[in-house]
Design an enzyme around this catalytic site. Structure first.
Site, PDB file in Angstrom:
ATOM      1  N   GLY A  36       0.785  -1.223   0.000  1.00 41.83           N
ATOM      2  CA  GLY A  36       0.000   0.000   0.000  1.00 41.83           C
ATOM      3  C   GLY A  36       0.813   1.268   0.000  1.00 41.83           C
ATOM      4  O   GLY A  36       0.276   2.356  -0.197  1.00 41.83           O
ATOM      5  N   GLY A  40       9.920  -1.508   0.455  1.00 37.40           N
ATOM      6  CA  GLY A  40      11.022  -1.369   1.400  1.00 37.40           C
ATOM      7  C   GLY A  40      10.575  -1.396   2.837  1.00 37.40           C
ATOM      8  O   GLY A  40      11.389  -1.604   3.741  1.00 37.40           O
ATOM      9  N   GLY A  41       9.281  -1.153   3.078  1.00 29.57           N
ATOM     10  CA  GLY A  41       8.758  -1.239   4.433  1.00 29.57           C
ATOM     11  C   GLY A  41       9.344  -0.213   5.384  1.00 29.57           C
ATOM     12  O   GLY A  41       9.914   0.805   4.976  1.00 29.57           O
ATOM     13  N   ARG A 271       7.732  -2.146  19.476  1.00 28.64           N
ATOM     14  CA  ARG A 271       6.946  -2.165  18.252  1.00 28.64           C
ATOM     15  C   ARG A 271       5.917  -3.292  18.346  1.00 28.64           C
ATOM     16  O   ARG A 271       6.155  -4.321  18.984  1.00 28.64           O
ATOM     17  CB  ARG A 271       7.839  -2.362  17.021  1.00 28.64           C
ATOM     18  CG  ARG A 271       8.828  -1.223  16.822  1.00 28.64           C
ATOM     19  CD  ARG A 271       9.621  -1.401  15.533  1.00 28.64           C
ATOM     20  NE  ARG A 271       8.798  -1.325  14.346  1.00 28.64           N
ATOM     21  CZ  ARG A 271       8.425  -0.191  13.749  1.00 28.64           C
ATOM     22  NH1 ARG A 271       8.800   0.979  14.257  1.00 28.64           N
ATOM     23  NH2 ARG A 271       7.685  -0.209  12.672  1.00 28.64           N
ATOM     24  N   HIS A 439      46.523  -6.335   9.475  1.00 31.10           N
ATOM     25  CA  HIS A 439      46.979  -5.337  10.446  1.00 31.10           C
ATOM     26  C   HIS A 439      47.240  -4.022   9.713  1.00 31.10           C
ATOM     27  O   HIS A 439      47.801  -4.023   8.628  1.00 31.10           O
ATOM     28  CB  HIS A 439      48.271  -5.815  11.105  1.00 31.10           C
ATOM     29  CG  HIS A 439      48.891  -4.791  12.015  1.00 31.10           C
ATOM     30  ND1 HIS A 439      48.407  -4.532  13.282  1.00 31.10           N
ATOM     31  CD2 HIS A 439      49.951  -3.958  11.824  1.00 31.10           C
ATOM     32  CE1 HIS A 439      49.152  -3.593  13.835  1.00 31.10           C
ATOM     33  NE2 HIS A 439      50.092  -3.217  12.978  1.00 31.10           N
TER      34      HIS A 439
END
Length: 460
Positions: A36, A40-41, A271, A439
């Site tokens: 909607g 990618g949310g 959440r 290193h």
């Protein structure tokens, strides 16, 4: 009403949903993803990516600010200023680029994307409200990947000066005084970034220490850094609401009731899974508390219905959702795939950062030993002026099998992959100790920690 069908229908194009869609398309499954909003949310749009962009901008600003005063590097500059609007535009540009990339990857894999709001009619039918009108889609398999949303406190609903992490990442101007309710990783990440930009930050946490999911040794360097940044902590304290004028937060603790002046109150107490408002309850799926119960293939209690990501519970991490998405796609394509979460890295992007993979000391049995190596003994850490923190390895006393690795320090998030790989591959202390590390790098501390566990430490 337009109708169509597919083999796999995924509700939600967050990290779990879009990865599931891409992998399913690669495997030749006829797949539709319904979303909607932008793909990618939470992670790409209002979570992981924008917060890390803000943290980077704040770190750069703090670094330049340091050079405006006396410093050991001998660098001189004038006091910096920040144009927050430009910073947000830069952040939004990154988000737009990544969400656009997700759309392109879905298209490349052959997966169809339907933009609209889904409503589940039954385990094999979904109706989508699109701009062109309703569309009914039937499927053989359904994946619930609807993610999560910020948890709201009854006494502090999100409105006016009370904001969630979503609004905090889109502030048009820096609040002079910010109070963060919740001393978890989201609140501390955002609070630390805004403190570096110049806000007066106060953190209110109900537990007796910050980041209560970690042990005290891991959080001690973060506590020290918060103090150095001037962030005030109120531990074992509970926020009970705003004053009548809305200009202060009321807090209850053992010392009694007090008011903390605040221009903005950021509530980050957790959440909640998005499981309501789209017909999911009508399926009568077995729940694990407020989350969807799944098996080792991410299947729910209804045949043909799967769930991935935040709706399936902790840990609510984007990379966990992605891994679950791949497993579901490969399982449906007939490939052997099972879920095993023992090697999921968790990263807290505080300052310094925290990384954990595998067992923590509190999880360990009596026959587990611990080896620790400090960054104060690492040359690379000294050259970047950040020697706070350490690497810690938990290992079996008899075999040296690595059971857990943790680190706290500047930049340790980039070590998370090595930590996870060691546990995933069943590494022992000897395997790590005998692997030559470059290193000077931070990763040398991993080898040194393993050497210490073997009683062969070279640089401490």
């Amino acid at each position: 009403m337009k109708t169509e069908s597919c083999t796999l229908l995924i509700i939600g194009a967050g990290p779990g949903g879009y990865v599931c869609g891409i992998r399913a398309g690669q495997l030749g499954l006829d797949t539709i993803v319904v979303e909607g909003d932008r793909p990618g949310g939470t992670c790409l749009n209002v979570g992981c990516i924008p917060s890390k962009a803000l943290i980077h901008a704040a770190d750069e600003f703090a670094k330049v600010s340091q050079f405006a005063g006396d410093n050991e590097l001998g660098i001189s500059t004038t006091a910096p200023r920040i144009d927050l609007a430009r910073t947000l535009a830069w952040k939004d540009g990154i988000v737009k680029r990544l969400t656009g990339g997700v759309s392109s990857l879905l298209k490349k894999s052959g997966t169809r994307v339907v933009s609209g709001t889904a409503r589940i009619l039954d385990g094999k039918t979904v109706e989508v409200d699109t701009r062109e009108g309703p569309r009914r889609i039937s499927c053989e398999h359904l994946v619930i990947a609807t993610g999560s949303k910020p948890l709201e406190l009854p006494a502090l609903p999100f409105r006016g000066p009370v904001i969630s992490s979503t609004e905090a990442l889109d502030l048009q101007e820096l609040p002079k005084r910010l109070t963060v309710v919740g001393g978890g990783y989201i609140g501390l990440e955002i609070g630390t970034a805004l403190a570096k930009l110049g806000a007066e930050v106060t953190v209110v946490e109900a537990a007796d220490r910050i980041l209560p999911q970690y042990d005290a040794e891991l959080t001690k360097p973060v506590m020290a850094r918060l103090a150095a940044l001037g962030i005030t902590l109120h531990l074992s304290a509970r926020a009970s609401g705003l004053t009548d004028e809305g200009r202060a937060l009321t807090v209850e603790s053992a010392e009694g009731r007090q008011e903390i002046a605040a221009d903005k109150v950021l509530v980050t107490v957790g959440r909640a899974p998005v499981t309501r408002g789209f017909g999911l309850q009508d399926l009568g799926l077995t729940m694990n508390g407020e989350f969807l119960a799944i098996d080792d293939r991410c299947a729910t209690s209804m045949r043909g219905v799967y769930a991935i990501g935040d709706v399936t519970g902790d840990p609510m991490l984007a990379h966990r959702a992605m891994a679950q998405g791949v497993i579901v796609a490969e399982h449906l394509a007939g490939q052997p795939a099972l879920w095993d979460k023992r090697a999921i890295p968790a990263v807290c992007f505080t300052d310094p950062e925290i990384v954990t993979v595998g067992q923590l000391p509190g999880d360990a049995a009596a026959d587990v030993q611990t080896a620790v190596f400090p960054f104060a003994a690492n040359g690379r850490s000294l050259t970047v002026e950040r020697s706070d923190g350490f690497v810690r390895i938990l290992h079996a006393a008899d075999t040296g099998l690595v059971l857990g690795i943790q680190a706290v320090g500047a930049g340790v998030s980039e070590l998370a992959g090595e930590f996870a790989l060691a546990i995933e591959m069943g590494a022992t202390l000897t395997d790590i100790a005998e692997t030559i590390h470059a290193h000077p790098t931070l990763s040398e501390t991993v080898q040194e920690t393993a050497l210490k566990g073997l009683g062969r430490a070279l640089h401490i």
